[in-house]
Design an enzyme around this catalytic site. Structure first.
Site, mmCIF file in Angstrom:
data_model
loop_
_atom_site.group_PDB
_atom_site.id
_atom_site.type_symbol
_atom_site.label_atom_id
_atom_site.label_comp_id
_atom_site.label_asym_id
_atom_site.label_seq_id
_atom_site.Cartn_x
_atom_site.Cartn_y
_atom_site.Cartn_z
ATOM 1 N N LYS A 90 19.409 21.716 -38.421
ATOM 2 C CA LYS A 90 19.513 21.417 -36.996
ATOM 3 C C LYS A 90 18.197 21.603 -36.257
ATOM 4 O O LYS A 90 18.044 21.125 -35.142
ATOM 5 C CB LYS A 90 20.616 22.259 -36.359
HETATM 6 C C1 PLP Z 1 25.889 22.166 -38.520
HETATM 7 C C2 PLP Z 1 25.899 22.437 -39.964
HETATM 8 C C3 PLP Z 1 26.646 21.639 -40.828
HETATM 9 C C4 PLP Z 1 27.527 20.528 -40.331
HETATM 10 O O1 PLP Z 1 26.776 19.473 -39.790
HETATM 11 P P1 PLP Z 1 27.506 18.376 -38.869
HETATM 12 O O2 PLP Z 1 26.407 17.476 -38.433
HETATM 13 O O3 PLP Z 1 28.125 19.117 -37.731
HETATM 14 O O4 PLP Z 1 28.507 17.706 -39.713
HETATM 15 C C5 PLP Z 1 26.567 21.890 -42.186
HETATM 16 N N1 PLP Z 1 25.824 22.915 -42.658
HETATM 17 C C6 PLP Z 1 25.110 23.709 -41.859
HETATM 18 C C7 PLP Z 1 24.332 24.817 -42.448
HETATM 19 C C8 PLP Z 1 25.114 23.497 -40.485
HETATM 20 O O5 PLP Z 1 24.408 24.281 -39.702
#
Ligand code: PLP
Length: 433
Positions: free
Chosen positions: A107
């Site tokens: 993210k």
């Molecule tokens: C946010 C997150 C996900 C899920 O991603 P999405 O885009 O919400 O499907 C998976 N793994 C980790 C470590 C995350 O932080």
């Protein structure tokens, strides 16, 4: 470029409006009106290009009409100043490591890009303060808080479920201070997400303050996530493994997967996708039955995927014209229990000497279970295993090495404001700020 709403009842918005508002006025999600095909020449050269070079080109396809090229280049190069290497785990399964950014999860990419894009629009127009509301089950909060830390004109409120995020995650957004406020909600992640959604719909709040979201509903956060699919392809091509690629995406709100679907639409030669879920598997149920039935999330050891009503589902439907058949032709699903996740972390560590985090473990396992003979799989390793230290250490029976960037957070002092999962209380709190 204009952005339309998945609900088709709101007026089309400019990029700036879509980024500043987050959600369309009809509660739909913004979609870019054009998904540009990349020229053949780009794919000829792609294997020679860096993450930043590739990202700048993809960014141009989405944002080039709205942001001057040199500003966009600075923005991309500054936001993506870390690598996203593809690493072999077995001879057919590769890990796209998206944890080399400052908070050690994928993210960082979207959050850092969005912070700079929003900062660009605010700075250009000297707008009054914009308030970012973000609900987190763990990793979004840390990435967004760190991505936006110190950006002029923006205040960030991180809402997280009390007691349901790991200590390292919590430290990453509660210790920063400055323009970051952590709100500790007595409830689940879905409650946090509902509070944020209600805030965007509330007339009084919107009259009193500029609100936007930094969840993957925001186009500035999720579209940049398409960059690393191209970069992963480039790296696979370099190793002579570019054919019949399957991307497997550990999924919660499905922003990451949706970004991959966009990459495919832009011409990235991907054969198909697998959405890997933990026990929160409403998407898998949808694939199997054609019925989409959101339900409350349950807590798992892959907590960033504990989502019972994935917000980007509307975008996937829109992208495939609501056709269940078309969706099933390109995406399959899988779901794993905590017990299975632990088992995968353990066996991959023993046989391949590769340490997975609980999210990546779902991705790896879905490839192990679903890859066909002529396919090569790349799963998105969405977080560094040290972010889930307790779980991972209890599985492998050894200490996990914590990257220095994460260690630094552990020394900070937690500061948060505790609130009930009640919209009126939350609203009053925001209006008092
Ligand atoms: C946010 C997150 C996900 C899920 O991603 P999405 O885009 O919400 O499907 C998976 N793994 C980790 C470590 C995350 O932080």
């Amino acid at each position: 470029m204009l952005y339309y709403s998945t609900n088709k009842k709101a007026k089309e918005a400019s990029l700036k409006e879509a980024v500043v508002k987050g959600l369309a006025s009809d509660k739909g999600l913004f979609m870019p009106s054009v998904i540009r095909q990349l020229p053949k020449a780009f794919f000829h050269n792609i294997s020679e290009m860096s993450f930043q070079e590739i990202s700048f080109i993809i960014a141009g396809a989405f944002f080039g009409e709205d942001v001057e090229a040199d500003a966009l280049k600075t923005l991309v190069y500054d936001a993506l100043n870390f690598d996203a290497p593809v690493v072999p785990v077995t001879d057919r399964i590769y890990s796209l490591e998206l944890f080399h950014g400052p908070t050690a999860a994928f993210k960082d990419v979207g959050a850092r890009f969005m912070a700079r894009l929003l900062g660009y629009f605010i700075g250009k127009e000297r707008r009054e303060q914009v308030n970012v509301l973000v609900a987190t089950s763990g990793d979004t909060g840390s990435a967004v808080a760190n991505g936006f830390l110190g950006v002029q004109g923006i205040h960030v409120y991180v809402l997280y479920p009390k007691g349901k995020v790991s200590t390292i995650q919590e430290k990453q957004f509660t210790t920063l201070g400055r323009n970051i406020t952590a709100l500790e909600i007595n409830g689940t992640f879905d409650d946090c997400q509902a509070l944020v959604k209600s805030a965007f719909m509330d007339a009084d709040l919107n009259a009193a303050m500029n609100l936007t979201s930094a969840n993957s509903i925001n186009v500035a956060r999720f579209l940049p996530q398409s960059f690393y699919y191209f970069y992963a392809y480039a790296q696979m091509l370099r190793q002579g493994k570019g054919d019949n690629l399957v991307f497997c995406v550990p999924s919660g709100n499905f922003g990451n997967l949706t970004a991959g679907l966009f990459a495919k639409r832009m011409g990235l030669p991907v054969k198909r996708f697998i959405a890997a879920n933990n026990r929160n598997d409403v998407f898998l149920q949808y694939l199997q039955t054609g019925q989409y039935e959101p339900r409350p999330s349950v807590a798992t050891i892959a907590n960033a995927m504990d989502v019972g009503a994935p917000s980007n589902f509307a975008r996937i439907l829109d992208l495939y014209g609501d056709s269940h058949e078309a969706i099933c032709a390109e995406i399959s699903g899988a779901s794993y229990s905590d017990q299975q996740i632990r088992q995968t972390i353990s066996s991959v560590y023993q046989t391949s000497d590769y340490l997975l985090d609980p999210h990546g473990a779902c991705g790896y396992q879905a490839l192990e279970d679903g890859l066909q003979a002529d396919e090569t799989g790349v799963f998105l390793e969405t977080a560094h295993p040290a972010k889930f230290k307790d779980t991972v250490e209890s599985v492998i029976g050894k200490k996990v090495i914590i990257p220095d960037t994460l260690k630094a957070f552990m020394n900070g002092k937690k500061q948060s404001v505790e609130l009930p999962a009640n919209f009126e209380v939350f609203k009053t709190y925001l209006l008092d700020q």
